[in-house]
Design an enzyme around this catalytic site. Sequence first.
Site, PDB file in Angstrom:
ATOM      1  N   HIS A 145      27.866   3.193 -23.066  1.00  0.00           N
ATOM      2  CA  HIS A 145      28.748   2.540 -22.096  1.00  0.00           C
ATOM      3  C   HIS A 145      29.910   3.460 -21.703  1.00  0.00           C
ATOM      4  CE1 HIS A 145      27.447  -1.549 -23.933  1.00  0.00           C
ATOM      5  NE2 HIS A 145      26.920  -1.457 -22.729  1.00  0.00           N
ATOM      6  N   CYS A 167      34.362  -3.790 -28.147  1.00  0.00           N
ATOM      7  CA  CYS A 167      33.155  -4.606 -27.911  1.00  0.00           C
ATOM      8  C   CYS A 167      33.218  -5.982 -28.538  1.00  0.00           C
ATOM      9  CB  CYS A 167      31.928  -3.917 -28.496  1.00  0.00           C
ATOM     10  SG  CYS A 167      31.909  -2.164 -28.277  1.00  0.00           S
TER      11      CYS A 167
HETATM   12  C1  CIR Z   1      23.677  -2.994 -27.436  1.00  0.00           C
HETATM   13  O1  CIR Z   1      22.950  -2.008 -27.381  1.00  0.00           O
HETATM   14  O2  CIR Z   1      23.799  -3.764 -26.489  1.00  0.00           O
HETATM   15  C2  CIR Z   1      24.445  -3.250 -28.707  1.00  0.00           C
HETATM   16  N1  CIR Z   1      23.674  -2.811 -29.826  1.00  0.00           N
HETATM   17  C3  CIR Z   1      25.785  -2.550 -28.683  1.00  0.00           C
HETATM   18  C4  CIR Z   1      26.706  -3.088 -27.640  1.00  0.00           C
HETATM   19  C5  CIR Z   1      28.085  -2.526 -27.770  1.00  0.00           C
HETATM   20  N2  CIR Z   1      28.948  -3.110 -26.813  1.00  0.00           N
HETATM   21  C6  CIR Z   1      29.923  -2.485 -26.203  1.00  0.00           C
HETATM   22  O3  CIR Z   1      30.084  -1.298 -26.373  1.00  0.00           O
HETATM   23  N3  CIR Z   1      30.648  -3.163 -25.348  1.00  0.00           N
END
Ligand code: CIR
Length: 257
Positions: free
Chosen positions: A160, A247
């Site tokens: 991201h 997150c």
């Molecule tokens: C994903 O791949 O969607 C999750 N394992 C990690 C998401 C992390 N979220 C973020 O950085 N906002």
Amino acid sequence: MLIAVTRAVSPRFAECELTHLTRQPIDYELARAQHSGYEDALRSLGLEIQRLPDEPDFPDSVFVEDTAIVLDEIAIITRPGAESRRGETSTAKAILSKYRPVVELSDPATLDGGDVLVLGRDVYVGLSSRSTGAAIEQVRHNLEPLGYRVHPVPLKDCLHLKSGVTQAGDDLLLINSEWISREHFPDWRFIEVDPGEPDAANILLLPNGAVYPAQYARTRARLQGAGVPVTAVDATEVAKAEGGVTCCSIVFKFGLG
Ligand code: CIR
């Protein structure tokens, strides 16, 4: 008042999506304890925690940031890029509707909130494997009438936008410029992550301090050297799931003060 929306770690957390990392064992009990420490750190900085209902069947549901963009005027409910995560948004919509007018992104747009970095009236959106040009157009359509400027940002080698750049102070960004080019952010000063800690660019800046993973000791020393008031939290287990400290919450203002 500042509210932080959070959600418990799913018992299926070890089945999380992974894009750039190799799967490592995740200690669920440790993840829960670290998450509770994270919520305590937010409370110690004056935030009120509002927990979303548990979503045990969504392995990544602790990463609530991906479900919404919340600004003073509006909340935009996202359409997460990973199919396995689409069902996480309904509970976020229900709670955010109490605090903001809500709009929703629609097919064919997909976007994760982790790709959205808001710096004043400038909204930067990462063009990642999760977030599309169609989503940027829908975000622009909703936000430009409110006086925001929306900027797409290409990225490489990270999940991201906020994996690679986050705000660390009034005019200061924490960045991994191997992943995100500094040229998108003229007028900002930078702290570069330590070269041995590429995942260390994600800090959660709040009015009374900043929450930051304890495991990135060398980058933390750089932050502290620059006067950033860091509250360190243990965040090893979310890091194994490609998550960081932004997150795990959606932070927004409500009411006076
Ligand atoms: C994903 O791949 O969607 C999750 N394992 C990690 C998401 C992390 N979220 C973020 O950085 N906002």
